[in-house]
Every structure is written in structure tokens, then in C-alpha cells.
Scaffold this active site. Sequence first.
Site, PDB file in Angstrom:
ATOM      1  N   HIS A  89       0.822  -1.219   0.000  1.00 21.98           N
ATOM      2  CA  HIS A  89       0.000   0.000   0.000  1.00 21.98           C
ATOM      3  C   HIS A  89       0.853   1.266   0.000  1.00 21.98           C
ATOM      4  O   HIS A  89       0.399   2.327  -0.457  1.00 21.98           O
ATOM      5  CB  HIS A  89      -0.939  -0.002   1.212  1.00 21.98           C
ATOM      6  CG  HIS A  89      -2.191   0.794   1.011  1.00 21.98           C
ATOM      7  ND1 HIS A  89      -2.239   1.979   0.294  1.00 21.98           N
ATOM      8  CD2 HIS A  89      -3.466   0.576   1.444  1.00 21.98           C
ATOM      9  CE1 HIS A  89      -3.474   2.450   0.294  1.00 21.98           C
ATOM     10  NE2 HIS A  89      -4.240   1.622   0.980  1.00 21.98           N
ATOM     11  N   ASP A 146     -10.282  -7.025 -18.521  1.00 25.61           N
ATOM     12  CA  ASP A 146     -10.434  -8.112 -19.500  1.00 25.61           C
ATOM     13  C   ASP A 146      -9.133  -8.295 -20.272  1.00 25.61           C
ATOM     14  O   ASP A 146      -8.714  -7.418 -21.025  1.00 25.61           O
ATOM     15  CB  ASP A 146     -11.586  -7.774 -20.448  1.00 25.61           C
ATOM     16  CG  ASP A 146     -11.875  -8.875 -21.445  1.00 25.61           C
ATOM     17  OD1 ASP A 146     -11.134  -9.880 -21.484  1.00 25.61           O
ATOM     18  OD2 ASP A 146     -12.848  -8.730 -22.208  1.00 25.61           O
TER      19      ASP A 146
END
Length: 455
Positions: A173, A396
Site C-alpha cells: 500500500h 479483460d
Amino acid sequence: MSPQAEEIRVIERSQVSPPPGTTVAESILPLTFLDLFWLNAGVVERVFFYSLPHSTSYFVDSILPNLKSSLSVALQQFYPLAGKLRRSPDRDDGYELHYVDGDAVAFTVAEHGGGSGDDFDDLSGSHARDVKRVVPLIPQLPRPDGDGGKRLLALQVTVFPNRGVALGVTVHHAACDGSSSMQFMSWWTAACARTGGLAVATPPPPVLDRSLVKDPQDLYSLYYKGIGVGGEATETMAKKAAALDTAIGTFTLGAEHITRLKEMVSSRAKVRCSTIVVTFAFAWVCLVKARAIESDELSLLIFAAECREKLRAPLPASYFGNCISGCLVDLTAGELTGEDGVAAAARVIGKAIEELKKKGDPFDDAAHWPEKYKNLMSQQVLSVAGSPRFRVYDMDFGWGRPRKVEIPSIRYTGAMAAAESREEEGGVEIGFVLPKHEMEEFEKHFTGGLIKLLH
């Protein structure tokens, strides 16, 4: 060896780097105060499940080469993720992302054996599953090497023969927030889809200039003294999480549910509210009911707010790093579980968002963050990981949209995962890792609340 580990057969461990000579020879990105805040927060893990009915050998021979070459292309733009987090040699309190040409990302390819019935359809579902079954799909960041630098990104593709694949992504993070990590994923998926012959637009390149984040209050020094020198929290949280008998599950608010919630809140609280507001409010109420918290006990909700556009000198949307603030609200359990609990929750959540919007500087109170959030550790706090605006179901690779996306790292923090619904525009998915009896109670209140809402 645990049963879960026995079901995973590692096929390949490799390193993927940007194409040689295509990046700078060396790069140093200093952590800003917004990055330093997350130094000891550990990692964010996501698992993307894709239906892909091919054998393992076909995947390795025909799909994997494109997946790795397109990753290399994405890392050409996001090369800091191939580098390391280290202490700066130039200042005692400095931390930086250091990259040199040739640095690479750990990339693991594995096969899932399904020895105990862990088939792809079951693991990629929304129903409650033992979270330990998902853990083997998550890559671990490599241990620090000789120079003490911490790696920032690890990837793992697990093949379920003739069913699908699970792509595990682990990001530190301190390197970047969710917006930036999803921008990286957009680059990678677009590059892979183009390699497969699809006409996919190239996303905007990341903006790597950390000097764009101004720090007139010298919050960096304050954070360093307060939290920047703390011990690594991830391993401690992982051990605690591993000891718990918990389940991971996903719940969906459809577009009609969202509309009905907005109508109900508007009529009872006399306020207009957004999809995010009613989603968080409804989930918060259901969780407090599931935990049967004493009515006079205070319950808190904290969620992140994107701040790139809110600064006096706005940052580009493609700025790479951390740039989020937190909205913190509280109500007693009695207020949340009462007849107008959802409306009460929506009112305070909406008010916090509006107050942030009105601020000239979203970080004007950031000097108080370390002490503020330290004091929350002993309280009933629900935090939120992810966001519907990240559009995780648009990732995708040319194989179709993900069948399911999870954020398993919420098992460390007890946070609620949030994403857009895969099934319909305007819906929202929320996910939890909870003790199994709490998960059953949450499902009861969630389902019952929706039935009541629609009738």
C-alpha cells in the site's frame, strides 16, 4: 504441509521486468506524506477469477507467453512497481521507491489440484467459503534481499484445468492506492488484449512526479515520528487471521435495491443520497445487527475518499501514488439497529462526504490523523476496501470479464470490500471475511432487509 498447500502445484517461478533499455537506468520516487501514512499498513490483495476452459499445457504454451509479455509492456510504464521500497541513503527519515534497469516482479504459475473438492465454480462463487481455501491463490511479496529493500508487487496465476484461472495480485500500500493499482491493471489487460488481436484503447500513462504533492505543514516529518518507524504489522495480522475460523462471502445490492434504498432514505431522512451512501449505510446496519452489539456502544465507519481532484492544485487522475483521505462517522448500535437505522446511517455518511467536498484542502486536518486512527484500534470500526469506481470487472485480458473479484486482504483488517456489480449496471457488490456464525447472521439480516425493502 497444510491440505490447502498440497492442492497447489507450482509450475514456474519467474521474474518479469520491463523490456530491457526501455525505462530509465535508475529512478527514485520519494514517498510523500500520503504514502508514508501507509508504510506499515502492509499489502492489498486481489484475486481475479476468469473462466478459461483450457488445459494447463495449453495455457502454459499458448496463453502464458502473451500474459507475461504484456505484463512487461505495462511495467515499462509502471516501472516503480518492479522496484523496491527502501530507506533513502540521502536522509535519515527518508523512504523511497527505488528502481534500476533490470528490476523485476515475481511471477508464479501454479496448478490447482482440487483434491478436497475446491473446484473453480465453487471458489469463484459469492456464497460463504472458508477463507483458507482462497489463501493459496494469493502471492506473497518476496522477502527483503541483502540491501533490505521491500518488493512492491507480486503476481500469481493459478490454473484450474479446463475450468479457469485465478490471478492473484499483491501490492504494497505504500507504493500506491487502489486507483493507481487498478490503473496498472488496466494497462496490463489492455496490452494483453491487443496482443491477442483485439482493438483496445491504451489507457493514459501514469504520472510519476511526486513533487506535485505539496506538504507545507511538513506532515512527512510528523508521520515519520508517529508511525513511520513502527514495526511491520502485516505478519502479526496474518498470524491472527490464520488462527480464525472465518468465511469469505459476497453480497449484491441490485440496481432496484439501490433505488428503493435511496427512496426510503430520502423520505425518512429528508436528504438526497448517492449509491455509495446507501450501500455503506445498509451494510453497516446489517453488520451491527449481526454482531448483536450493545445498544449504547458506539460503532464507527471509516471509508476512503479520492482526493486527486480536490486539492487546491489538482493532481492528474493518472497520478501514481497514494492520494486519499478518510471519512469517519459514528452512531450508537441502538441508533443503527432502530427502525430508521439505515436512514440515520445514510444521514451521517452523506454529511461527512459533503463536508469533505466543501473543504478547501482535504488534508487540512491530516496532522491529527496518526493519533486519530491510533485511538480507533480498540473500538468497533468498520472500514472499506475498494470502490465501485475502480471498475474491477472491466479488467479483460481478452478472455472475457472476470467471473469474480475478491479482496482477501480484508481478512487482516475486518474491512468491507466494495466493487461494482458484475451482473448489472448500477448495482454494488460488498464482501466480508467474518467468523462463520457472524457471516450467517449477516446474510440473514442482509437478505431479510432486502425482502422488507421490496415489499
